[in-house]
Scaffold this motif. Structure first.
Motif, PDB file in Angstrom:
ATOM      1  N   GLY A   4     -32.505  -3.877  42.471  1.00  0.00           N
ATOM      2  CA  GLY A   4     -33.350  -2.679  42.568  1.00  0.00           C
ATOM      3  C   GLY A   4     -32.633  -1.440  42.072  1.00  0.00           C
ATOM      4  N   ARG A   5     -33.323  -0.346  42.219  1.00  0.00           N
ATOM      5  CA  ARG A   5     -32.764   0.922  41.766  1.00  0.00           C
ATOM      6  C   ARG A   5     -31.680   1.397  42.734  1.00  0.00           C
ATOM      7  NH1 ARG A   5     -36.231   4.688  42.434  1.00  0.00           N
ATOM      8  NH2 ARG A   5     -37.684   3.464  43.668  1.00  0.00           N
ATOM      9  N   PHE A   6     -30.754   2.214  42.189  1.00  0.00           N
ATOM     10  CA  PHE A   6     -29.759   2.845  43.063  1.00  0.00           C
ATOM     11  C   PHE A   6     -30.362   4.154  43.564  1.00  0.00           C
ATOM     12  CE2 PHE A   6     -26.941  -0.109  40.969  1.00  0.00           C
ATOM     13  CZ  PHE A   6     -26.079  -0.454  42.001  1.00  0.00           C
ATOM     14  N   ASP A   7     -30.875   4.094  44.761  1.00  0.00           N
ATOM     15  CA  ASP A   7     -31.568   5.232  45.356  1.00  0.00           C
ATOM     16  C   ASP A   7     -31.305   5.089  46.865  1.00  0.00           C
ATOM     17  OD1 ASP A   7     -34.930   6.524  44.971  1.00  0.00           O
ATOM     18  OD2 ASP A   7     -33.660   6.651  46.733  1.00  0.00           O
ATOM     19  N   ARG A   8     -30.978   6.174  47.519  1.00  0.00           N
ATOM     20  CA  ARG A   8     -30.629   6.062  48.954  1.00  0.00           C
ATOM     21  C   ARG A   8     -31.708   5.398  49.776  1.00  0.00           C
ATOM     22  NH1 ARG A   8     -26.491   9.936  51.937  1.00  0.00           N
ATOM     23  NH2 ARG A   8     -25.074  10.191  50.195  1.00  0.00           N
ATOM     24  N   ARG A   9     -32.971   5.674  49.393  1.00  0.00           N
ATOM     25  CA  ARG A   9     -34.103   5.096  50.116  1.00  0.00           C
ATOM     26  C   ARG A   9     -34.070   3.565  50.122  1.00  0.00           C
ATOM     27  NH1 ARG A   9     -39.007   3.026  48.517  1.00  0.00           N
ATOM     28  NH2 ARG A   9     -39.137   3.661  46.354  1.00  0.00           N
ATOM     29  N   LYS A  10     -33.331   2.983  49.180  1.00  0.00           N
ATOM     30  CA  LYS A  10     -33.269   1.523  49.072  1.00  0.00           C
ATOM     31  C   LYS A  10     -32.325   0.900  50.105  1.00  0.00           C
ATOM     32  CE  LYS A  10     -36.147   0.610  45.742  1.00  0.00           C
ATOM     33  NZ  LYS A  10     -37.277  -0.295  45.989  1.00  0.00           N
ATOM     34  N   GLY A  11     -31.498   1.713  50.751  1.00  0.00           N
ATOM     35  CA  GLY A  11     -30.684   1.201  51.871  1.00  0.00           C
ATOM     36  C   GLY A  11     -29.562   0.259  51.481  1.00  0.00           C
ATOM     37  N   ILE A  12     -29.004   0.419  50.292  1.00  0.00           N
ATOM     38  CA  ILE A  12     -27.932  -0.503  49.865  1.00  0.00           C
ATOM     39  C   ILE A  12     -26.721  -0.368  50.787  1.00  0.00           C
ATOM     40  CG2 ILE A  12     -26.560  -1.323  47.894  1.00  0.00           C
ATOM     41  CD1 ILE A  12     -28.517   0.214  46.057  1.00  0.00           C
ATOM     42  N   GLU A  13     -26.499   0.841  51.278  1.00  0.00           N
ATOM     43  CA  GLU A  13     -25.375   1.055  52.206  1.00  0.00           C
ATOM     44  C   GLU A  13     -25.516   0.137  53.431  1.00  0.00           C
ATOM     45  OE1 GLU A  13     -24.719   5.111  53.369  1.00  0.00           O
ATOM     46  OE2 GLU A  13     -23.257   4.535  54.911  1.00  0.00           O
ATOM     47  N   THR A  14     -26.729   0.009  53.944  1.00  0.00           N
ATOM     48  CA  THR A  14     -26.949  -0.859  55.114  1.00  0.00           C
ATOM     49  C   THR A  14     -26.531  -2.285  54.789  1.00  0.00           C
ATOM     50  OG1 THR A  14     -28.866   0.493  55.691  1.00  0.00           O
ATOM     51  CG2 THR A  14     -28.692  -1.660  56.774  1.00  0.00           C
ATOM     52  N   LEU A  15     -26.902  -2.751  53.594  1.00  0.00           N
ATOM     53  CA  LEU A  15     -26.547  -4.121  53.199  1.00  0.00           C
ATOM     54  C   LEU A  15     -25.022  -4.297  53.181  1.00  0.00           C
ATOM     55  CD1 LEU A  15     -26.820  -6.933  51.925  1.00  0.00           C
ATOM     56  CD2 LEU A  15     -27.190  -5.816  49.719  1.00  0.00           C
ATOM     57  N   PRO A  67     -35.114  -1.330  59.932  1.00  0.00           N
ATOM     58  CA  PRO A  67     -34.392  -0.666  58.841  1.00  0.00           C
ATOM     59  C   PRO A  67     -33.124   0.010  59.365  1.00  0.00           C
ATOM     60  CG  PRO A  67     -36.397   0.549  59.418  1.00  0.00           C
ATOM     61  CD  PRO A  67     -36.441  -0.749  60.171  1.00  0.00           C
ATOM     62  N   LYS A  68     -32.103   0.055  58.541  1.00  0.00           N
ATOM     63  CA  LYS A  68     -30.813   0.715  58.823  1.00  0.00           C
ATOM     64  C   LYS A  68     -30.012   0.030  59.934  1.00  0.00           C
ATOM     65  CE  LYS A  68     -32.725   5.238  57.621  1.00  0.00           C
ATOM     66  NZ  LYS A  68     -32.998   6.578  58.023  1.00  0.00           N
ATOM     67  N   ASP A  69     -30.483  -1.106  60.441  1.00  0.00           N
ATOM     68  CA  ASP A  69     -29.782  -1.753  61.554  1.00  0.00           C
ATOM     69  C   ASP A  69     -28.790  -2.784  60.986  1.00  0.00           C
ATOM     70  OD1 ASP A  69     -28.982  -3.285  63.734  1.00  0.00           O
ATOM     71  OD2 ASP A  69     -30.934  -3.116  64.728  1.00  0.00           O
ATOM     72  N   GLU A  70     -27.541  -2.327  60.800  1.00  0.00           N
ATOM     73  CA  GLU A  70     -26.544  -3.174  60.119  1.00  0.00           C
ATOM     74  C   GLU A  70     -26.295  -4.481  60.872  1.00  0.00           C
ATOM     75  OE1 GLU A  70     -23.306  -0.421  60.221  1.00  0.00           O
ATOM     76  OE2 GLU A  70     -24.496   1.045  59.108  1.00  0.00           O
ATOM     77  N   ALA A  71     -26.225  -4.394  62.202  1.00  0.00           N
ATOM     78  CA  ALA A  71     -25.932  -5.596  62.986  1.00  0.00           C
ATOM     79  C   ALA A  71     -27.066  -6.612  62.849  1.00  0.00           C
ATOM     80  CB  ALA A  71     -25.727  -5.218  64.449  1.00  0.00           C
ATOM     81  N   ALA A  72     -28.301  -6.120  62.853  1.00  0.00           N
ATOM     82  CA  ALA A  72     -29.445  -7.026  62.735  1.00  0.00           C
ATOM     83  C   ALA A  72     -29.490  -7.667  61.340  1.00  0.00           C
ATOM     84  CB  ALA A  72     -30.745  -6.269  63.015  1.00  0.00           C
ATOM     85  N   PHE A  73     -29.169  -6.885  60.303  1.00  0.00           N
ATOM     86  CA  PHE A  73     -29.106  -7.467  58.953  1.00  0.00           C
ATOM     87  C   PHE A  73     -28.008  -8.522  58.886  1.00  0.00           C
ATOM     88  CE2 PHE A  73     -31.830  -4.054  57.394  1.00  0.00           C
ATOM     89  CZ  PHE A  73     -32.520  -4.683  56.371  1.00  0.00           C
TER      90      PHE A  73
END
Ligand code: UDP
Length: 425
Positions: A231-242, A358-364
């Protein structure tokens, strides 16, 4: 019932060029949607002209995709990249160019289907000046997007007002998921007519290669644990969470983890900056040795990446539909996605993948672990995903649904449109 003679229709996507290379900053799902819908409608006999703005001098003014389907690039501001937040001022020029094009060709479009709020404004203005039917697909709702970010752009209030007027006045709004429809009704307006028609995907392009063969072609070890983002590099995409979830999971670089973060970026642009920020987090978490950024994945390799992966992660904060999820499912790869928007519609938890907050690193981390450590279950989820896509998400069925609505609206209003057009001529 399909009409015997189909009309010339216009798809308008000012900011999302259907002929563009996909996977960079502002070229993503909307571009794919317009292109695929346009071509699928043409296959059903419509004469489809897709209008966008010219964003570079090198671009051809007209790109022919098939006998009945073409992209037409109009002038709206300088022939250079302009971010979405700065495009609105150029819309009057786009309208003038559109009208000039119609005049040159000696016809006008009885039906236009607009995409994203900028084009909805173009359509509504055109409708004041000539008789036409307007349908609209939002692709993203300002009211939902702005609830998730702190830096709302200056154009924000204009966008919200246009999105509300659009829902209340155009002939039909197309929501791509029941979740998007619910957002429109609850957050935009209770007036206006909405039809839910999902996005589609190419079931021949995705899913025609086995995992082992795809890995061989990409040089990925058969026993690697491969986690994919596309996907695109955009904060809304949540790559940091991944990335943070991977660090929390049981997967380790030393155990042949392969984290692949695919998507185009340009240094100095906002996607390049986001890519650098993500690379910084990867380094900080010690994941550099097993993380790759292959850049934009074009059609020749994208199906291979999806097929090779153990799991595809879609960690978006907000997603009206999310084409990547159904592309992965079509490729028999399970999806771990944020429990938001259209992803709640496409991904069936415990059947085709898993949904987590969304944004839940432990759950991901937990969800990724569950799938990756159990290849038998991974394959079952993958097979169920493929079946779901075959049944529910093909571009052909999207075009058939649109054809029904276009035909119905044209039949209802055609006599009046034709007589008004004659008066105007
Ligand atoms: N895409 C691509 N190559 C890339 C990255 C993305 O072709 O390197 C495509 C992806 O396959 C999908 C689209 O871009 O078709 C992204 O659509 P999605 O709805 O997932 O997200 P959006 O861009 O609309 O936010």
């Amino acid at each position: 019932m399909l009409p015997t003679k189909k009309h010339r229709i216009a798809l308008i996507s000012v900011d999302g060029d259907p002929a563009a290379e996909i996977g960079q900053e502002e070229a993503g799902g909307q571009n794919v949607y317009v292109r695929q819908v346009g071509c699928a409608l043409a296959q059903q006999g419509w004469q489809v002209d897709m209008f966008t703005r010219r964003s570079s001098r090198e671009q051809a003014a007209i790109v022919q995709h098939g006998p009945l389907c073409r992209t037409i690039r109009l002038k709206a501001g300088p022939a250079a990249f302009i971010g979405r937040y700065d495009l609105f001022d150029h819309m009057p020029e786009f309208i003038a160019e559109f009208k000039a094009f119609q005049q040159q060709q000696g016809y006008h479009y009885p039906l236009i289907h607009t995409n994203y709020w900028l084009s909805s404004w173009v359509g509504m203005e055109l409708k004041k000046q000539q008789p036409l039917i307007q349908l609209h697909t939002y692709h993203s709702l300002g009211v939902v997007k702005y609830s998730a970010i702190s830096d709302i752009p200056a154009i924000g209030s204009k966008r919200l007002a246009v999105e509300k007027a659009c829902l209340e006045t155009v002939d039909r709004v197309v929501a791509t998921s029941p979740q998007e429809q619910e957002h429109m009704r609850r957050l935009v307006s209770t007036q206006g007519q909405i039809e839910v028609i999902p996005c589609g995907t190419d079931v021949d392009k995705f899913g025609s290669i086995q995992r082992s063969a795809a890995r061989q072609e990409l040089g990925i070890a058969p026993d690697a644990k491969m986690v994919l983002y596309v996907g695109r590099f955009d904060r809304r995409k949540g790559i940091e969470t991944l990335v943070r979830a991977i660090a929390k999971s049981s997967l380790r670089c030393s155990d042949n983890l392969q984290l692949v973060i695919g998507g185009g970026y340009r240094p100095g642009h906002s996607d390049g900056n986001e890519r650098d920020r993500i690379a910084g987090i990867v380094a900080e978490l010690g994941l550099e040795d097993c993380t790759t950024f292959p850049g934009r994945l074009d059609d020749s390799v994208l199906p291979l990446y999806y097929a090779a992966a153990d799991v595809c992660v879609v960690p978006s904060h907000y997603e009206p539909f999310g084409l990547v999820a159904i592309e992965a499912m079509a490729s028999r790869t399970p999806v771990v996605a944020s429990d938001v928007g259209g992803l709640q519609f496409t991904v069936v938890p415990e059947v085709t993948g898993l949904l987590v907050p969304p944004k839940d690193e432990a759950a991901f981390a937990d969800a990724i672990d569950r799938i990756v450590i159990n290849p038998t279950w991974r394959d079952q989820l993958g097979e169920a995903g493929r079946q779901r896509v075959e049944i529910a998400f093909s571009w052909h069925s999207v075009a058939s649904r649109l054809t029904q609505i276009y035909t119905h609206l044209l039949a209802q209003t055609m006599p009046s449109i034709e007589s008004k057009a004659q008066v105007a001529a």
